[in-house]
Structures are given as C-alpha cells and as structure tokens.
Design a protein around this motif. Structure first.
Motif: not given
Length: 166
Positions: A127-132
């Motif tokens: 998963x993207x750590x910025x956008x979740x």
C-alpha cells in the motif's frame, strides 16, 4: 580515455531522498537522451551489472568505486547515492513492479521530475504510505523494455490506458 578524464555532467538531476537508485540513473539517462546501459558504458563504470527481470529500475548495489565515479560526474557526495541504493535482500526477479501512480507523477519535491520510490521495490510493501491505497502493478517484462525514466513513464501510462485505469 579513462572515466576520471571525463568532465562532470553539465546538468545532473539530484536524487530524491525516497528515490530508488535505478530511478535516479534512469532520470540521468533521460536527461541526456541515452539508455541507462549507454550512460554506464560511456562513463566506463566497469562491466554492466546483471539486472533482475525488471531491468534497471531494480538496480543492484554498486561497488564503492562505481559510486565514487558516478558521484563525481553528478557533483554529489557519494553518501547521497549510497543512501538510495537497492538493498541486496530486495534483489530478485518478480512478475511485476508495484507503484502508486499519483506518487509517481506528482512528486511533491519537484513536480517536473517523476521518480520511482525506493520503498516500492520492497516486496513486502502493498500500500502507498502517502495515499493509503493498494499499489498498482506493472509487468516486469514491460519495465525491462524501458531505456530510461522518460520511456518508463510512457510505458506505465500506456499500460494504465490499456487497463482503462482512471
């Protein structure tokens, strides 16, 4: 001519703190309209490393000599390039690369310079750590065809269009 006889690059993209080494080298190659392999060969950095099936995006760790030489061309301290190298334990063939398209194309540090994040090369990240959001997938075979970062971005966009991802 030896590699240390060559002059530093007139323009050198700076590596981003979260960028993969292969991404940075791919951006350098794009800047000079060359392939990553041509950059390596032109600067006489030794034998071109054996790459995983993802091509230069998953670039193996460099020797200290190659790091020092590239740092000299880029007018950087070698620690800047050492920090973005791919950990050896991440080096493996894989069916695809994962990425967050928004993070790829909307680099908050420099909107004009998309980069491949180093963390996306960790096979444990989903998963993207910025956008979740769940990371998208891109076939390794397509990535291997890219000569440089500009071409990789074109191939990612074409692949997304084929899938009709908005």
């Amino acid at each position: 001519m030896r590699s240390n006889d060559l002059r530093p690059w007139p323009v050198s993209p700076r590596p981003f703190a979260d960028e993969a080494f292969g991404s940075w080298l791919g951006r350098v190659a794009s800047r000079y309209q060359l392939s990553v392999a041509q950059i390596w060969e032109f600067h006489r950095l030794g034998e071109f490393p054996t790459l995983a099936n993802t091509g230069w995006v998953l670039f193996p760790p460099l020797s200290e000599g190659a790091l020092l030489t590239l740092s000299s061309f880029a007018r950087l301290g070698p620690h800047r390039l050492a920090r973005i190298q791919t950990p050896s334990k991440w080096m493996s063939d894989r069916p695809h690369l994962v990425y967050c398209f928004r993070c790829l194309v909307l680099n908050p540090v420099d909107i004009a310079d998309p980069r491949w994040k180093r963390i996306w090369l960790d096979t444990n990240v989903a998963a993207c750590e910025v956008h979740g959001i769940t990371l998208e997938q891109f076939p390794a075979a397509i990535a291997r065809r890219a000569r440089n970062m500009d071409r990789l971005l074109i191939l990612v966009s074409k692949y997304r269009q084929k899938l009709q991802i908005a």
